[in-house]
Write a protein that holds these residues in place. Structure first.
Motif, PDB file in Angstrom:
ATOM      1  N   GLN A   3      51.930  39.584  41.633  1.00 16.42           N
ATOM      2  CA  GLN A   3      51.148  38.390  42.193  1.00 16.42           C
ATOM      3  C   GLN A   3      52.158  37.293  42.253  1.00 16.42           C
ATOM      4  OE1 GLN A   3      47.934  37.783  39.099  1.00 16.42           O
ATOM      5  NE2 GLN A   3      48.778  35.673  38.951  1.00 16.42           N
ATOM      6  N   ILE A   4      51.721  36.633  43.434  1.00 20.68           N
ATOM      7  CA  ILE A   4      52.899  35.750  43.957  1.00 20.68           C
ATOM      8  C   ILE A   4      52.314  34.471  44.079  1.00 20.68           C
ATOM      9  CG2 ILE A   4      54.503  37.468  44.788  1.00 20.68           C
ATOM     10  CD1 ILE A   4      53.525  36.773  47.554  1.00 20.68           C
ATOM     11  N   LEU A  28      50.714  42.736  47.134  1.00 22.92           N
ATOM     12  CA  LEU A  28      51.047  41.451  46.881  1.00 22.92           C
ATOM     13  C   LEU A  28      49.667  40.483  46.753  1.00 22.92           C
ATOM     14  CD1 LEU A  28      54.155  40.638  49.008  1.00 22.92           C
ATOM     15  CD2 LEU A  28      53.967  41.149  46.444  1.00 22.92           C
ATOM     16  N   TYR A  29      49.426  40.204  45.678  1.00 21.46           N
ATOM     17  CA  TYR A  29      48.349  39.329  45.136  1.00 21.46           C
ATOM     18  C   TYR A  29      48.441  37.899  45.255  1.00 21.46           C
ATOM     19  CZ  TYR A  29      45.776  43.462  43.649  1.00 21.46           C
ATOM     20  OH  TYR A  29      45.153  44.563  43.672  1.00 21.46           O
ATOM     21  N   LEU A  30      48.190  37.372  46.435  1.00 17.46           N
ATOM     22  CA  LEU A  30      48.486  35.971  46.548  1.00 17.46           C
ATOM     23  C   LEU A  30      47.773  35.154  45.710  1.00 17.46           C
ATOM     24  CD1 LEU A  30      48.543  36.032  50.416  1.00 17.46           C
ATOM     25  CD2 LEU A  30      50.454  35.896  48.710  1.00 17.46           C
ATOM     26  N   GLU A  53      50.927  45.111  51.608  1.00 19.24           N
ATOM     27  CA  GLU A  53      49.483  44.893  51.691  1.00 19.24           C
ATOM     28  C   GLU A  53      49.063  43.667  50.915  1.00 19.24           C
ATOM     29  OE1 GLU A  53      45.444  46.808  49.903  1.00 19.24           O
ATOM     30  OE2 GLU A  53      46.790  48.237  50.796  1.00 19.24           O
ATOM     31  N   LEU A  54      48.605  42.662  51.741  1.00 23.63           N
ATOM     32  CA  LEU A  54      48.254  41.158  51.015  1.00 23.63           C
ATOM     33  C   LEU A  54      46.620  41.241  50.259  1.00 23.63           C
ATOM     34  CD1 LEU A  54      49.834  38.882  53.696  1.00 23.63           C
ATOM     35  CD2 LEU A  54      50.839  39.599  51.357  1.00 23.63           C
ATOM     36  N   ILE A  55      46.577  40.642  49.114  1.00 25.79           N
ATOM     37  CA  ILE A  55      45.252  40.729  48.744  1.00 25.79           C
ATOM     38  C   ILE A  55      45.146  39.365  48.202  1.00 25.79           C
ATOM     39  CG2 ILE A  55      43.688  41.343  46.622  1.00 25.79           C
ATOM     40  CD1 ILE A  55      46.691  43.736  47.403  1.00 25.79           C
ATOM     41  N   GLN A  86      47.052  37.953  36.175  1.00 20.20           N
ATOM     42  CA  GLN A  86      47.779  39.258  36.129  1.00 20.20           C
ATOM     43  C   GLN A  86      47.264  40.494  35.514  1.00 20.20           C
ATOM     44  OE1 GLN A  86      51.576  37.696  34.560  1.00 20.20           O
ATOM     45  NE2 GLN A  86      52.455  37.777  36.411  1.00 20.20           N
ATOM     46  N   ILE A  87      46.717  40.366  34.515  1.00 17.27           N
ATOM     47  CA  ILE A  87      45.924  41.390  33.681  1.00 17.27           C
ATOM     48  C   ILE A  87      45.091  41.960  34.573  1.00 17.27           C
ATOM     49  CG2 ILE A  87      44.586  42.055  31.899  1.00 17.27           C
ATOM     50  CD1 ILE A  87      46.182  40.122  30.084  1.00 17.27           C
TER      51      ILE A  87
END
Length: 144
Positions: A3-4, A28-30, A53-55, A86-87
């Protein structure tokens, strides 16, 4: 998966590191869908190549969190605490990884690098061969 947020200056080298280790995909969770990291990754070719893969952590993803196992415990905090997101994103990533056919899912932050003696596929294949289903890595801070 990671998660970024606000890591555009380092994200491409971070992705290159995991590609060099032999990972087949990065989820990658934006945390901010407007984060400039999106543009950096799209322009670098990693997204088009299918490696990244961007989510977006947007209303669609947030509505899916309600079906995650930890929603009852952390859902009321997800707008305030990054750990709660994050969880929930981890649980979402586990579902996505399963659909991709992945046997293992690694959760690392964009300022963390996994250092292995060999390739990631060999490392995780060895864990699987030994009957391991979960492995915790020690986090060592290299820079004060």
């Amino acid at each position: 998966f990671s998660q970024i947020r606000e890591c555009a200056s380092i994200i491409e080298s971070w992705v290159r590191h995991y590609a060099a280790l032999g990972f087949f995909k990065i989820l990658l969770y934006l945390d901010d869908p407007q984060d400039v990291s999106r543009r950096v990754l799209e322009e670098s070719g990693w997204v088009e190549a299918g490696f990244v893969e961007l989510i977006d952590v947007d209303d669609t993803l947030r509505s899916s969190w309600q079906s995650m196992p930890s929603w009852g415990r952390v859902g009321s905090y997800c707008n305030m605490e990054v750990q709660s997101r994050q969880i929930l994103n981890n649980e979402h990533a586990m579902l996505r990884a399963r659909k991709l056919g992945a046997d293992w899912l690694l959760h690392v932050d964009c300022d963390e690098l996994l250092c292995l003696r060999g390739s990631a596929p060999a490392f995780f294949a060895d864990l699987t061969a030994r009957g391991c289903t979960m492995y915790t890595l020690n986090n060592v801070e290299g820079v004060p």
